[in-house]
Enzyme design. Structure first.
Site, PDB file in Angstrom:
ATOM      1  N   CYS A  50      89.501  60.010 -38.332  1.00  0.00           N
ATOM      2  CA  CYS A  50      89.782  58.629 -37.940  1.00  0.00           C
ATOM      3  C   CYS A  50      91.112  58.543 -37.200  1.00  0.00           C
ATOM      4  O   CYS A  50      92.188  58.537 -37.824  1.00  0.00           O
ATOM      5  CB  CYS A  50      89.803  57.720 -39.168  1.00  0.00           C
TER       6      CYS A  50
ATOM      7  N   CYS B 121      93.201  55.462 -38.027  1.00  0.00           N
ATOM      8  CA  CYS B 121      93.889  55.548 -39.314  1.00  0.00           C
ATOM      9  C   CYS B 121      95.122  56.443 -39.241  1.00  0.00           C
ATOM     10  O   CYS B 121      96.166  56.129 -39.823  1.00  0.00           O
ATOM     11  CB  CYS B 121      92.955  56.103 -40.389  1.00  0.00           C
ATOM     12  N   ASP B 122      94.997  57.582 -38.568  1.00  0.00           N
ATOM     13  CA  ASP B 122      95.996  58.642 -38.697  1.00  0.00           C
ATOM     14  C   ASP B 122      96.745  59.008 -37.424  1.00  0.00           C
ATOM     15  O   ASP B 122      97.662  59.835 -37.454  1.00  0.00           O
ATOM     16  CB  ASP B 122      95.318  59.906 -39.251  1.00  0.00           C
TER      17      ASP B 122
END
Length: 307
Positions: free
Chosen positions: A132, A135-136
């Protein structure tokens, strides 16, 4: 055992549904499944969930949600649902030989990132390996990362990652990308993106202490392998919705995601609701999953009042 509400799945969607259902005195039973907490349990730092200015570890966030649900009267059990009957009332759920019935069911079984199956991939997930970018990506400022895949997801992830990473390399096993024309143009026009065609990821180097330090790339034509250095690897080869147990009963789209009615969590079966990534292939974020979890509990509560 009979319950007014049974929730299948325990990621942000399922546990938020449990909080709301419990606060409505519906005493929900949550089956947490084989991966309690869903994909957040393989996420280290979560920095984009509101309310945590310093960030929070994925498993810790899930534990907070679980405690909150239990505090209001939810029951959480580490059990996996093997079979369901959604075509008769009350609904029936089997966990091995145990039989449960419910007036309403909330499905929050999520979607799993499609992975390559490498041992190093599993070991370093959350330590430089991710599925992701949204997300990261923030954690890879001025670093070099790889994106594995060649479709729209890979192209979107690669373009997004250039906001942070100094260099993004797409690893694609074929000669041409499968992404749509517009996404290919965005990739080709971005000077921070390189493409390694006819290539596959053979292995990932690193440890949990050091993070990812490199990767072994295999030429799919010649079979030749070489090692390259990198700081992160993003898997972008698609997601698999966890819906196999519902096939033949719930309406699914061509990818296997549960189809919900517009602006609601209603499925094609009255009294059965779906929330989170199992019905969302667009956003796939913890906060949006939690939002639809709230919706599903409210939808279930109102349905029970009317039926």
């Amino acid at each position: 055992m009979h319950r007014k509400v049974i929730i299948i799945g325990s990621g942000p969607a399922g546990l938020t549904a449990a909080v709301y259902a419990a606060r409505a005195n519906l005493e929900p039973l949550v089956f947490e499944g084989s991966q309690p907490g869903g994909q957040l349990t393989i996420t280290t730092d979560v920095e984009n969930f509101p309310g945590f200015p310093d960030g929070i570890m994925g498993p810790e966030l899930i534990e907070h949600m679980r405690k909150q649900a239990v505090r209001f009267g939810a029951t959480c059990e580490y059990k996996t649902v093997d079979r369901v009957d959604l075509l008769s009332s009350p609904f029936t759920i089997w966990v091995k030989d145990e039989k449960y019935t419910a007036d309403t069911i909330i499905i929050s079984t999520g979607a799993s990132a499609r992975l390559l199956g490498l041992d190093s991939e599993k070991e370093l997930m959350g330590y430089g390996v991710s599925a992701c970018a949204t997300c990261d990506g923030f954690f890879f400022k001025e670093k070099e990362v790889l994106v594995v895949g060649g479709g729209d997801s890979a192209a979107e992830e690669a373009v997004f990652l250039t906001k942070f990473a100094s260099k993004v390399t797409i690893i694609h096993r074929r000669d041409e990308l499968r992404a749509s024309k517009i996404m290919q143009d965005r990739v080709f026009d971005n000077k921070s993106i390189e493409i390694m065609r006819n290539s596959s990821l053979d292995d990932i180097s690193g440890t949990k202490e050091s993070g990812v330090t490199g990767a072994t790339i295999k030429d799919t034509v010649s079979g030749y392998t070489k090692k390259i250095s990198c700081d992160g690897v993003f898997m972008a080869i698609g997601h698999i919705p966890n819906t196999s147990v519902f096939k033949g009963q719930l309406d699914l789209d061509d990818k296997g995601y549960i189809i919900t009615k517009p602006d609601s969590t209603y499925t094609n079966i009255p009294g059965v609701f779906a929330c989170g990534d199992v019905q969302d292939q667009t956003y796939r974020q913890a906060i949006t999953a939690a939002g639809t979890g709230c919706m599903s509990a409210i939808d279930a509560e109102r349905w029970l009042e009317e039926n």
